[in-house]
Design a protein around this motif. Structure first.
Motif, PDB file in Angstrom:
ATOM      1  N   GLY A  76       0.823  -1.203   0.000  1.00 17.64           N
ATOM      2  CA  GLY A  76       0.000   0.000   0.000  1.00 17.64           C
ATOM      3  C   GLY A  76       0.853   1.247   0.000  1.00 17.64           C
ATOM      4  N   GLY A  77       0.189   2.403  -0.102  1.00 11.96           N
ATOM      5  CA  GLY A  77       0.918   3.661  -0.072  1.00 11.96           C
ATOM      6  C   GLY A  77       0.114   4.796  -0.624  1.00 11.96           C
ATOM      7  N   LEU A  78       0.813   5.884  -0.893  1.00 15.28           N
ATOM      8  CA  LEU A  78       0.201   7.100  -1.438  1.00 15.28           C
ATOM      9  C   LEU A  78       0.583   7.241  -2.903  1.00 15.28           C
ATOM     10  N   VAL A  79      -0.392   7.492  -3.734  1.00 13.10           N
ATOM     11  CA  VAL A  79      -0.152   7.621  -5.170  1.00 13.10           C
ATOM     12  C   VAL A  79      -1.071   8.693  -5.735  1.00 13.10           C
ATOM     13  N   GLN A  80      -0.651   9.302  -6.810  1.00 11.72           N
ATOM     14  CA  GLN A  80      -1.492  10.314  -7.452  1.00 11.72           C
ATOM     15  C   GLN A  80      -2.524   9.661  -8.356  1.00 11.72           C
ATOM     16  N   THR A  81      -3.562  10.409  -8.658  1.00 13.32           N
ATOM     17  CA  THR A  81      -4.591   9.939  -9.585  1.00 13.32           C
ATOM     18  C   THR A  81      -3.953   9.491 -10.900  1.00 13.32           C
TER      19      THR A  81
END
Length: 122
Positions: A9-14
């Protein structure tokens, strides 16, 4: 007792991509669910014991792919073209009672992973 270890998991842009992994202590029919804040847990994708049956929720069809490596007892969720509405905690799930995906589609699981956060920024 089934042990499940999730990662990826993590943070990602559109529009970005992420791949989730779930390593199990044995071979089972498995799937992925997600739960967004204030919402109920929902089925995302399931794969049968053999890998021959795959089901994907309409909301992610064409963007998410589930697969498995039986030599590693690991199931993957490849997530492409991510949208902010995909933001949720994603859970791996195991069906120990059957070889197919029907129970998972109904939301029934015998074991759950610890969950991994996926956040898609706009």
């Amino acid at each position: 007792q089934v042990q499940l270890v999730e990662s990826g998991g993590g943070l990602v842009q559109t529009g970005g991509s992420l791949r989730l992994s779930c390593a199990a202590s044995g071979r089972y029919a498995m799937g992925w669910f997600r739960q967004a804040p204030g919402k109920e847990r929902e089925f995302v994708a399931g794969i049968s014991y053999s890998g021959g049956t795959i089901n994907v929720a309409d909301s992610v069809k064409g963007r998410f792919t589930i697969s498995r490596d039986n030599a590693k007892n690991t199931v993957y969720l490849q997530m492409n073209s991510l949208k902010p509405e995909d933001t949720a905690v994603y859970y791996c799930a195991v069906d120990r009672k059957t070889y197919g995906t029907s129970r998972l589609i109904r939301g029934e699981s015998d074991y759950w992973g610890q969950g991994t956060q996926v956040t898609v920024s706009s």
